[in-house]
Write an enzyme that holds these catalytic residues in place. Structure first.
Site, PDB file in Angstrom:
ATOM      1  N   TYR A 199      -1.929  -0.463  10.435  1.00  0.00           N
ATOM      2  CA  TYR A 199      -1.939  -0.829   9.006  1.00  0.00           C
ATOM      3  C   TYR A 199      -0.583  -0.485   8.394  1.00  0.00           C
ATOM      4  O   TYR A 199      -0.006  -1.283   7.646  1.00  0.00           O
ATOM      5  CB  TYR A 199      -3.081  -0.086   8.305  1.00  0.00           C
ATOM      6  CG  TYR A 199      -3.295  -0.470   6.854  1.00  0.00           C
ATOM      7  CD1 TYR A 199      -3.552  -1.787   6.483  1.00  0.00           C
ATOM      8  CD2 TYR A 199      -3.262   0.492   5.845  1.00  0.00           C
ATOM      9  CE1 TYR A 199      -3.764  -2.133   5.152  1.00  0.00           C
ATOM     10  CE2 TYR A 199      -3.474   0.158   4.513  1.00  0.00           C
ATOM     11  CZ  TYR A 199      -3.718  -1.158   4.169  1.00  0.00           C
ATOM     12  OH  TYR A 199      -3.935  -1.494   2.854  1.00  0.00           O
TER      13      TYR A 199
ATOM     14  N   SER B  86       0.869  -1.191   0.000  1.00  0.00           N
ATOM     15  CA  SER B  86       0.000   0.000   0.000  1.00  0.00           C
ATOM     16  C   SER B  86       0.895   1.227   0.000  1.00  0.00           C
ATOM     17  O   SER B  86       2.079   1.142   0.362  1.00  0.00           O
ATOM     18  CB  SER B  86      -0.858  -0.008   1.270  1.00  0.00           C
ATOM     19  OG  SER B  86      -1.524   1.218   1.445  1.00  0.00           O
TER      20      SER B  86
HETATM   21  N1  LIG Z   1      -8.688  -0.441  -1.165  1.00  0.00           N
HETATM   22  C1  LIG Z   1      -7.621   0.318  -0.965  1.00  0.00           C
HETATM   23  O1  LIG Z   1      -7.708   1.564  -0.897  1.00  0.00           O
HETATM   24  C2  LIG Z   1      -6.266  -0.321  -0.819  1.00  0.00           C
HETATM   25  C3  LIG Z   1      -5.145   0.520  -0.869  1.00  0.00           C
HETATM   26  C4  LIG Z   1      -3.881  -0.039  -0.719  1.00  0.00           C
HETATM   27  C5  LIG Z   1      -3.734  -1.394  -0.561  1.00  0.00           C
HETATM   28  N2  LIG Z   1      -4.826  -2.196  -0.520  1.00  0.00           N
HETATM   29  C6  LIG Z   1      -4.606  -3.629  -0.306  1.00  0.00           C
HETATM   30  O2  LIG Z   1      -5.226  -4.352  -1.340  1.00  0.00           O
HETATM   31  C7  LIG Z   1      -5.527  -5.671  -0.882  1.00  0.00           C
HETATM   32  C8  LIG Z   1      -6.946  -6.029  -1.298  1.00  0.00           C
HETATM   33  O3  LIG Z   1      -7.842  -5.166  -0.655  1.00  0.00           O
HETATM   34  P1  LIG Z   1      -9.187  -4.610  -1.314  1.00  0.00           P
HETATM   35  O4  LIG Z   1      -9.142  -3.142  -1.207  1.00  0.00           O
HETATM   36  O5  LIG Z   1      -9.434  -5.240  -2.616  1.00  0.00           O
HETATM   37  O6  LIG Z   1     -10.242  -5.093  -0.199  1.00  0.00           O
HETATM   38  P2  LIG Z   1     -11.497  -6.052  -0.211  1.00  0.00           P
HETATM   39  O7  LIG Z   1     -12.414  -5.759  -1.349  1.00  0.00           O
HETATM   40  O8  LIG Z   1     -12.039  -5.981   1.179  1.00  0.00           O
HETATM   41  O9  LIG Z   1     -10.841  -7.487  -0.463  1.00  0.00           O
HETATM   42  C9  LIG Z   1     -10.155  -8.174   0.536  1.00  0.00           C
HETATM   43  C10 LIG Z   1     -10.078  -9.625   0.128  1.00  0.00           C
HETATM   44  O10 LIG Z   1      -9.352 -10.322   1.143  1.00  0.00           O
HETATM   45  C11 LIG Z   1     -10.080 -11.493   1.465  1.00  0.00           C
HETATM   46  N3  LIG Z   1      -9.809 -11.934   2.818  1.00  0.00           N
HETATM   47  C12 LIG Z   1     -10.050 -11.270   3.979  1.00  0.00           C
HETATM   48  N4  LIG Z   1      -9.709 -12.045   5.007  1.00  0.00           N
HETATM   49  C13 LIG Z   1      -9.256 -13.222   4.494  1.00  0.00           C
HETATM   50  C14 LIG Z   1      -8.773 -14.425   5.053  1.00  0.00           C
HETATM   51  N5  LIG Z   1      -8.646 -14.598   6.373  1.00  0.00           N
HETATM   52  N6  LIG Z   1      -8.420 -15.422   4.210  1.00  0.00           N
HETATM   53  C15 LIG Z   1      -8.531 -15.274   2.880  1.00  0.00           C
HETATM   54  N7  LIG Z   1      -8.964 -14.157   2.293  1.00  0.00           N
HETATM   55  C16 LIG Z   1      -9.322 -13.140   3.101  1.00  0.00           C
HETATM   56  C17 LIG Z   1     -11.540 -11.139   1.256  1.00  0.00           C
HETATM   57  O11 LIG Z   1     -12.294 -12.308   0.976  1.00  0.00           O
HETATM   58  P3  LIG Z   1     -13.167 -13.153   2.028  1.00  0.00           P
HETATM   59  O12 LIG Z   1     -13.815 -12.177   2.955  1.00  0.00           O
HETATM   60  O13 LIG Z   1     -14.143 -13.866   1.122  1.00  0.00           O
HETATM   61  O14 LIG Z   1     -12.219 -14.091   2.690  1.00  0.00           O
HETATM   62  C18 LIG Z   1     -11.443 -10.284   0.009  1.00  0.00           C
HETATM   63  O15 LIG Z   1     -11.459 -11.091  -1.134  1.00  0.00           O
HETATM   64  C19 LIG Z   1      -5.270  -5.670   0.615  1.00  0.00           C
HETATM   65  O16 LIG Z   1      -4.009  -6.268   0.880  1.00  0.00           O
HETATM   66  C20 LIG Z   1      -5.221  -4.192   0.959  1.00  0.00           C
HETATM   67  O17 LIG Z   1      -4.441  -3.921   2.094  1.00  0.00           O
HETATM   68  C21 LIG Z   1      -6.093  -1.699  -0.646  1.00  0.00           C
END
Ligand SMILES: NC(=O)c1ccc[n+]([C@@H]2O[C@H](COP(=O)([O-])OP(=O)(O)OC[C@H]3O[C@@H](n4cnc5c(N)ncnc54)[C@H](OP(=O)(O)O)[C@@H]3O)[C@@H](O)[C@H]2O)c1
Length: 249
Positions: A156, A143
């Site tokens: 985080y 991130s």
């Molecule tokens: N959105 C942002 O602004 C942003 C910015 C920088 C970095 N990121 C990073 O991008 C990545 C993806 O995030 P996103 O924004 O796409 O969020 P998201 O839509 O909430 O997706 C998170 C994913 O992680 C899965 N997950 C959560 N707990 C889990 C577990 N115990 N085992 C397996 N899977 C699990 C969820 O699926 P289930 O609930 O079905 O398990 C979901 O598919 C993360 O690493 C986040 O830190 C996001």
């Protein structure tokens, strides 16, 4: 559909929503066969059907990434069913924002279990295969919070600085085995990630930040991942930092 990743097999964790879902679609559209992992089976099955309907190949494998045994099973099943493994996208993650003083230790444990240990479990399970075939690509979703510290994001920040640190150490450990390591550092992306924030002040703050700009879409990040993993074997894209144009920090 293109064929630039034809014959490649990729595992994507956290593929049931957001960046992981978009990445699975983009990698499959580039010709890769994708093993898609997360806890919500119905979401994974729907995604697999969507990919298959457009001529792609997808295998859903329900996995809790905080469970070392399930992660080992994910890697072994993907290889047994799909014949090989070329790309591991460690994407599953949570972002429990809020100050340390008002923080909930259960949220901290979940953050480190998933964002740091989950990445290590999957990497550790994939490395013997990558070393044996003398190729492989590990993409870790960090991130902008892995590069820039802000008050109210400390835990985080700590997990994503951890991801960056272990990714660079890993790169130095495995480059001689022809294994590539890429860190992707998104800024604000419109996904479900903020739905889980339990601190009301932090939740309001992030919602206001999102409203004040045009956030990135998951597809913007998926495009960067496809770019990184589509380079010729001698090119190791180590780090990509992507902010929305309107994001200052
Ligand atoms: N959105 C942002 O602004 C942003 C910015 C920088 C970095 N990121 C990073 O991008 C990545 C993806 O995030 P996103 O924004 O796409 O969020 P998201 O839509 O909430 O997706 C998170 C994913 O992680 C899965 N997950 C959560 N707990 C889990 C577990 N115990 N085992 C397996 N899977 C699990 C969820 O699926 P289930 O609930 O079905 O398990 C979901 O598919 C993360 O690493 C986040 O830190 C996001």
């Amino acid at each position: 559909m293109t064929d630039k990743l034809e014959g490649k097999v990729a595992i994507i964790t956290g593929a049931s929503s957001g960046i992981g879902e978009a990445t699975a679609i983009a990698l499959a559209a580039a010709g890769a066969t994708v093993a898609i992992a997360a806890r919500r089976a119905e979401r994974l099955n729907a995604l697999a059907e969507r990919i298959q309907a457009t001529g792609g190949k997808a295998l859903p494998i329900v996995t809790d990434v905080t469970d070392e045994t399930q992660v080992k099973n994910l890697v072994e099943t993907a290889i047994a069913e799909l014949g090989r493994l070329d790309i591991l996208v460690n994407n599953a993650g949570v972002a429990f924002l809020g100050t340390i003083a008002d923080g909930n230790p259960a949220d901290w444990r979940r953050s480190f279990d998933l964002n740091v240990l989950g990445v290590l479990y999957a990497t550790h399970a994939a490395l013997p295969f990558f070393k044996a075939q003398q190729s492989g690509h590990i993409v870790n979703i960090s991130s902008v919070a892995g590069r820039t510290v802000r008050a109210g994001i400390g835990v985080y920040n700590a997990t994503k600085w951890g991801v960056n640190a272990l990714s660079e150490a890993l790169r130095q450990e495995v480059y001689k085995d022809n294994i590539r390591v890429t860190i992707i550092e998104p800024g604000l992306v419109k996904t479900e990630i903020n739905d889980q924030i339990t601190d009301p002040v932090a939740k309001q703050r992030i919602e206001e930040r999102l409203k004040a700009l045009t956030p990135l879409q998951p597809e913007d990040i998926a495009g960067a991942i496809v770019y990184a993993v589509s380079q010729p074997p001698h090119v190791n894209v180590n780090e990509i930092l992507i902010r929305p144009t309107g994001q200052e920090q």
